[in-house]
Design a protein around this motif. Structure first.
Motif, short mmCIF file in Angstrom:
data_model
loop_
_atom_site.label_atom_id
_atom_site.label_comp_id
_atom_site.label_asym_id
_atom_site.label_seq_id
_atom_site.Cartn_x
_atom_site.Cartn_y
_atom_site.Cartn_z
N ASP B 233 35.33 14.26 34.02
CA ASP B 233 35.10 12.94 34.56
C ASP B 233 35.15 13.01 36.09
N LEU B 234 34.30 12.21 36.73
CA LEU B 234 34.25 12.24 38.19
C LEU B 234 34.51 10.86 38.77
N HIS B 235 34.72 10.83 40.08
CA HIS B 235 34.98 9.59 40.79
C HIS B 235 33.66 9.09 41.34
N SER B 236 33.39 7.79 41.14
CA SER B 236 32.08 7.29 41.56
C SER B 236 31.94 7.26 43.08
N GLY B 237 33.06 7.40 43.81
CA GLY B 237 32.96 7.48 45.26
C GLY B 237 32.42 8.82 45.73
N THR B 238 32.81 9.88 45.03
CA THR B 238 32.45 11.22 45.50
C THR B 238 31.24 11.82 44.78
N PHE B 239 30.80 11.19 43.68
CA PHE B 239 29.61 11.70 42.99
C PHE B 239 28.60 10.61 42.64
N GLY B 240 28.97 9.34 42.85
CA GLY B 240 28.06 8.25 42.50
C GLY B 240 26.84 8.23 43.41
N GLY B 241 25.66 8.36 42.83
CA GLY B 241 24.43 8.32 43.60
C GLY B 241 23.71 9.65 43.66
N ILE B 242 24.40 10.73 43.23
CA ILE B 242 23.74 12.04 43.35
C ILE B 242 23.64 12.79 42.03
N ILE B 243 24.18 12.22 40.97
CA ILE B 243 24.06 12.93 39.69
C ILE B 243 23.42 12.04 38.61
N HIS B 244 22.92 12.69 37.59
CA HIS B 244 22.38 12.01 36.42
C HIS B 244 23.57 11.64 35.54
N GLU B 245 24.00 10.39 35.62
CA GLU B 245 25.21 10.01 34.91
C GLU B 245 24.95 9.88 33.40
N ALA B 246 25.87 10.42 32.62
CA ALA B 246 25.70 10.45 31.16
C ALA B 246 25.61 9.05 30.57
N MET B 247 26.39 8.11 31.12
CA MET B 247 26.39 6.74 30.59
C MET B 247 25.02 6.09 30.74
N ARG B 248 24.34 6.41 31.83
CA ARG B 248 23.02 5.82 32.06
C ARG B 248 22.08 6.26 30.93
N ASP B 249 22.09 7.55 30.65
CA ASP B 249 21.24 8.06 29.57
C ASP B 249 21.62 7.41 28.25
N LEU B 250 22.93 7.32 28.01
CA LEU B 250 23.37 6.82 26.70
C LEU B 250 22.99 5.35 26.47
N VAL B 251 23.22 4.49 27.47
CA VAL B 251 22.87 3.07 27.24
C VAL B 251 21.35 2.93 27.05
N GLY B 334 40.66 -4.18 33.00
CA GLY B 334 40.69 -3.86 34.42
C GLY B 334 39.49 -3.08 34.89
N SER B 335 39.62 -2.54 36.11
CA SER B 335 38.51 -1.88 36.78
C SER B 335 38.87 -0.43 37.04
N LYS B 336 38.01 0.47 36.64
CA LYS B 336 38.25 1.90 36.89
C LYS B 336 36.92 2.48 37.34
N THR B 337 36.95 3.29 38.38
CA THR B 337 35.70 3.75 38.98
C THR B 337 35.31 5.15 38.54
N VAL B 338 35.47 5.38 37.24
CA VAL B 338 35.17 6.71 36.70
C VAL B 338 33.68 6.87 36.39
N ILE B 339 33.19 8.08 36.56
CA ILE B 339 31.89 8.47 35.99
C ILE B 339 32.23 9.34 34.79
N PRO B 340 32.15 8.77 33.57
CA PRO B 340 32.52 9.57 32.40
C PRO B 340 31.57 10.76 32.24
N SER B 341 32.13 11.92 31.92
CA SER B 341 31.29 13.13 31.84
C SER B 341 30.63 13.28 30.47
N LYS B 342 31.37 12.92 29.43
CA LYS B 342 30.82 13.09 28.08
C LYS B 342 31.05 11.80 27.31
N VAL B 343 29.99 11.18 26.86
CA VAL B 343 30.11 9.90 26.15
C VAL B 343 29.41 10.00 24.80
#
Lengths: 490, 490
Positions: B233-251, B334-343
Motif C-alpha cells: 500500500d502506498l501514500h497518495s501524497g508520494t505516489f498519487g498521480g504517477i501510478i496506475h492505481e489498482a482501485m481505479r481498474d477495479l471500480v 474516517g479519512s485515510k489517504t492510502v493507495i491500496p496495492s491489491k484489491v
C-alpha cells in the motif's frame, strides 16, 4: 560533494565550520541524550517524558541566552474520559536588533511511537551509530534538526561571535499527533510574529542524496460519496435481481472519476491549475531523482509517465485523484452474499496551486450528480467534502530562499534541488495563512532517513553539515536582507 | 381458508383429522419439550444438549416402530485446536413393503443461536404461545416440521391404521453450520437410498399466507476479481498521480458487470437461461405475493419491475448479479489517504436453469479480461470463481408434487402456490445429484415465521395443519404412486 571547512575568503565561515567539525562528538552526544527521552506524544503514559523533553529544550534555549516563554496548551481528553495536560509549547526570542532580519524557527521535540519489538535492529531510544548513521527515534524527525539549530547558535555563542540575525523559536510537543492547538497558539501570539521576517521549518527530507529546498506542498480535498439504497442490508437471494443496488451505482460513479491514463474526468477540475512557467520548468531539469529507485521504493513496476520531469510535476504541481475505498460494503475475507444498503465511496484529490477547495467541491459534486442523474436510480446520493486542505507554494526568489541556496552551496558545494512535496503538510500553509510571512522548508534529513519507520536515523554527516548550513544560513540571510533593505531605502 | 376436519367422502381422512385436532395440545407440548433443548450447533459448549436432542429424536422414531441407525459423523475441529464429536446423524426406516412407495424425509434438529439479550420478547428456549403463535428457537426451523412428520406417523400408529407408504428418515444435527459431512453420509449409504422413490424436505417457508410447494432454487457463482498494482500500500501524497492505481481498474471492471436497469453486461450470460414456457408462465398468475409488503420487508422504495410476475421471475428464474464489496481497500470510518496495492472485488451471480457454473466462469473471466485489456493497465488481473453452486429445479408434474398438491388442497381448501426460492439452498440439489431421486420442498412454515431471527415462531395452525398435510400426503402419494405403477405395468 566537496570537502567542507575551507572557505578562505570568509574567515568567520572557516571559524564556524572548524568549531562545528571539532565539536561534532559533543553535538552527537547531545542528540543521544535527547533521543534517550521517549517523548512519544501518542502515549499518555509517556506524557511525563514528553514534558521533560520540552523542559530540556527550553533550558537549552535559555543557555543560549534566549528569553523563553513556556505556553500552557490546555488539556488532552483521553478516550477513557480522563484528561492529561498537553505538553507546553515554547516561544523563545534571541536578539531584538531592529536593523537585523528576524527569523523564526519552527521545530518539534515529540516523536512517533517506537518499540524494539516493532523490528528495530537497535534500541530506538539508545542512539546507536553504525557506518556513519545515527539510529534512534526522533533522530531526523525532528530532534536532530532542532538540535542542529541550537548547535548553530551555540557555535556563534561559544566563539563569541555576533549572531547576524534575530532568532525566534516556536517549538511544540504534539506535532506527531496533528499539532492540536498550534493554530490557536499562533493566533493568540500575533505580537510574537509581528516583527518576524522569515519562518523556517526544517522538518522534512531531501529527495535524493543532494541537498534540497522545499517550496511547495499539495493540498487535499477528501470526498465521501454516499449512495443509499434502502434502510437495511439485504440478502442477494431474496432481493438480488429486483432492486437498484447501491453498490452498482457507486462503482459506476467511482469509475467516472478518473480514466486509466490518470486523466481526471471531472469537468473544469484543471482550469485553475497554475500554468507551468519557463522558470519553473527549468527547476525540474537538474533535480536528482532516480525513477527506478522510486519505483522500487513503492514496489511498483510501471509509472504513468516516463520522464523525471513528468513524474515530478505530476507528484508536485498537477492534481491527482485516488480512490481509497468503500465503507459499508463487504470488506472481509471470504464470501458473503450481502446487498449493502448504504455505501460510502472515499476518494481524494491532491490539490495544487491555484485550485480552491470550494471550487473543487462544487465541480466534484456537480459531476457526480450529473453522472448519477443519467443512471435514473431511485437511490439517494450524498456528496460531501470531508477535508479541504489548501496547497502551499512559496516564491523561490524570496530572499530567504536565496540565502538558503547560497548557504547550501557553501556547505555542500552544490546548489540545492528546488523541490516540492506531493503530500499535504499543513504546517507551512498554516504559518503562511496566519502570519502572512515568508515560509520556507529547509530540510537536512536524508531521503532514506525513514521518518516514522523502524530504523529512523540521521547520518552524522547530514547532522553536522546541517549544523553548518544553519550557521551559514544566518549569515547569508543577513546579507540578502541587508541588500533588500538597502534597495527599499529611498 | 375452509374449515378442516370434514371430508365425509373419505372416512380415514376424517379420522386422521379428528385425531390430530383433538390431540393438538399434546403435539404442541411435544414441540415445547423439543424447543426447551438448546441444540445450537454453532456453540461447542452446547454440544451435549445437541447430542441429547438427536437421541430424543431417535427415541421418538423408535417409538413409532422405526429401525433407527445412529451414524457417527466424526469430530469437529475447534479453533483452539481441540476436537469435539459432531452429533450423530439419524437414518431410520419404517416399513419395507415393496408394493408401496418409499418416501425419505429430511429434517434437522439443531437450531440457530438465540439469546434473550438479542432482543427476544420471550425466552427462546421456553416456547410461549401468543395469539396463536408458538414462539421459540427452532419452532419453524426445523423442529416444528420434523415433529409434524412424527405426529403424522404417530396418528396412523395410534389409530392402528396402515401407513400407506414406506417411510425413511434422514435427520441431522448440524444443518445450521452448513451440513458438514452430509454429502459423505449420503454417498456412504447408497443402499439406504436405493429403494427410495421420493425425497421430501420440509425446511423452508411459504411465500405468503397461502400454502406453497417449492420446486426450484437459484444457484450461486461467486467471483473474486483481484487487481494487484504493486507489492505494498502506498501514500497518495508520494505516489498519487504517477501510478496506475489498482482501485481505479477495479471500480471500472465492477461498473462493467451490470447496468442500472439490472441488465447483466457479460456477453452470453443469458444464453443458457431456460425459456419461459407457457405452462411455467401460468404458474405465476395466481401466486399470492404482495409487492408492497416485500418492499416494506426489504426497506426499499422501488423495484426494477412493476408486476408481480416480473418480480418473481427475476427473483427465481432469471439470473441476478450483486456486487458485495471490496477486500483490501480502505473500508473503515474516517479519512485515510492510502493507495491500496491489491484489491479484490467480490460479486456473485445467482444462477438459474440451465446455466452451468463452468460456462458462467468462462464467460465472466473472458468479459473481465476483455474489459481490462482495454484499460491497457500494467496491473495484474486475477479472476477466480470461489463458489459454483448449481441451481435446482424439479418437474412440477412429478407424482410427489401431484400428491402434495392434492394433499394441500384437501387440508387447506386451496391449491398451493408453486414457488421457487431465489436463494441457494444446497440441500435439494445435493440430494438430487447424489441420489438421482425426485426431490420436493414441502414447507409448512408461514412467510413471517422469522427463521434465524429473534421471535422465531410457527403458528399453532400451521403446525397442526402441517401435521394433517403430512398425514394426508402419505395417502395421496400412495394413490399417485399406485396409478404410476399401474401405468408402468405392461
Amino acid at each position: 560533494m566537496v570537502p567542507y571547512g575551507s572557505h578562505g575568503s570568509e574567515p568567520l565561515v572557516d571559524e564556524l565550520f572548524n568549531y562545528i567539525d571539532t565539536h561534532q562528538d559533543e553535538f552527537v552526544q547531545d542528540l543521544k541524550d535527547w533521543i534517550a527521552i521517549p517523548s512519544d506524544s501518542s502515549d499518555p503514559l509517556l506524557r511525563g517524558d514528553l514534558s521533560k523533553m520540552v523542559e530540556i529544550t527550553a533550558e537549552s534555549l535559555q543557555a543560549l541566552g534566549a528569553t523563553v516563554n513556556l505556553v500552557d496548551m490546555g488539556e488532552e481528553k483521553l478516550n477513557d474520559g480522563r484528561s492529561i495536560p498537553f505538553p507546553k509549547a515554547i516561544l523563545a526570542e534571541l536578539g531584538k536588533n531592529s536593523s537585523k532580519a528576524t527569523v523564526c524557527i519552527y521545530g518539534h521535540v515529540d516523536v512517533q511511537p517506537a518499540k524494539k519489538e516493532d523490528g528495530w535492529k537497535t534500541d530506538p531510544y539508545n542512539m546507536t551509530e553504525i557506518n556513519g548513521n545515527l539510529y534512534g527515534r526522533g533522530a531526523t524527525d525532528n530532534k536532530g534538526p532542532v538540535l542542529a539549530w541550537i548547535n548553530a547558535v551555540k557555535t556563534y555563542r561559544t566563539l563569541d561571535q555576533e549572531i547576524p540575525v534575530n532568532i525566534k523559536f516556536i517549538i511544540e510537543g504534539v506535532e506527531e499527533t496533528g499539532s492540536p492547538g498550534l493554530e490557536d497558539l499562533i493566533k493568540a501570539n500575533a505580537s510574537f510574529f509581528a516583527d518576524v521576517d522569515y519562518i523556517v521549518i526544517s522538518d522534512n527530507l531531501w529527495l535524493s542524496r543532494k541537498p534540497a529546498l522545499t517550496y511547495g506542498t499539495r493540498g487535499s480535498a477528501y470526498f465521501f460519496v454516499e449512495v443509499e439504497g434502502g434502510t437495511k442490508d439485504l440478502h442477494s437471494g431474496t432481493f438480488g435481481g429486483i432492486i437498484h443496488e447501491a453498490m452498482r451505482d457507486l462503482v459506476y460513479l467511482l469509475a467516472n472519476l478518473i480514466d486509466s491514463s490518470g486523466h481526471i474526468l471531472i469537468p473544469g477540475i484543471c482550469d485553475d491549475v497554475a500554468p507551468l512557467t519557463e522558470e519553473e520548468r527549468r527547476l525540474y531539469e537538474n533535480i536528482d531523482f532516480d525513477l527506478e529507485e522510486h519505483k522500487n521504493n513503492g514496489g511498483v513496476n510501471t509509472f504513468l509517465y516516463s520522464t523525471k520531469e513528468e513524474i515530478l510535476q505530476h507528484l508536485w504541481r498537477y492534481p491527482s485523484l485516488t480512490i481509497h475505498g468503500i465503507e459499508g460494503a463487504f470488506s472481509g475475507p471470504g464470501s458473503k452474499t450481502v446487498i449493502p444498503s448504504k455505501v460510502i465511496g472515499k476518494f481524494s484529490i491532491r490539490q495544487v496551486p491555484d485550485m480552491k477547495s470550494a471550487v473543487v467541491q462544487q465541480q466534484v459534486t456537480k459531476h457526480l450528480e450529473d453522472v448519477f442523474a443519467k443512471l435514473k436510480s431511485p437511490n439517494k446520493l450524498t456528496v460531501s467534502m470531508q477535508i479541504g486542505a489548501s496547497p502551499w507554494v512559496a516564491d523561490v526568489n524570496d530572499p530567504q530562499y536565496e540565502a538558503a541556496r547560497n548557504a547550501i552551496t557553501k556547505v555542500f558545494g552544490v546548489p540545492p534541488d528546488m523541490i516540492r512535496d506531493g503530500s499535504t503538510i499543513p504546517l507551512a500553509r498554516i504559518f503562511q495563512d496566519l502570519t502572512k510571512k515568508s515560509v520556507m522548508m529547509l530540510p537536512i534529513g536524508g531521503a532514506d532517513d525513514g521518518e516514522h519507520s523502524q530504523h529512523e536515523k540521521i547520518s552524522r554527516s547530514n547532522y553536522i553539515q546541517g549544523t553548518k548550513l544553519f550557521a551559514i544560513f544566518f549569515l547569508e540571510l543577513s546579507k540578502v536582507h541587508e541588500e533588500l533593505m538597502a534597495k527599499k531605502q529611498p
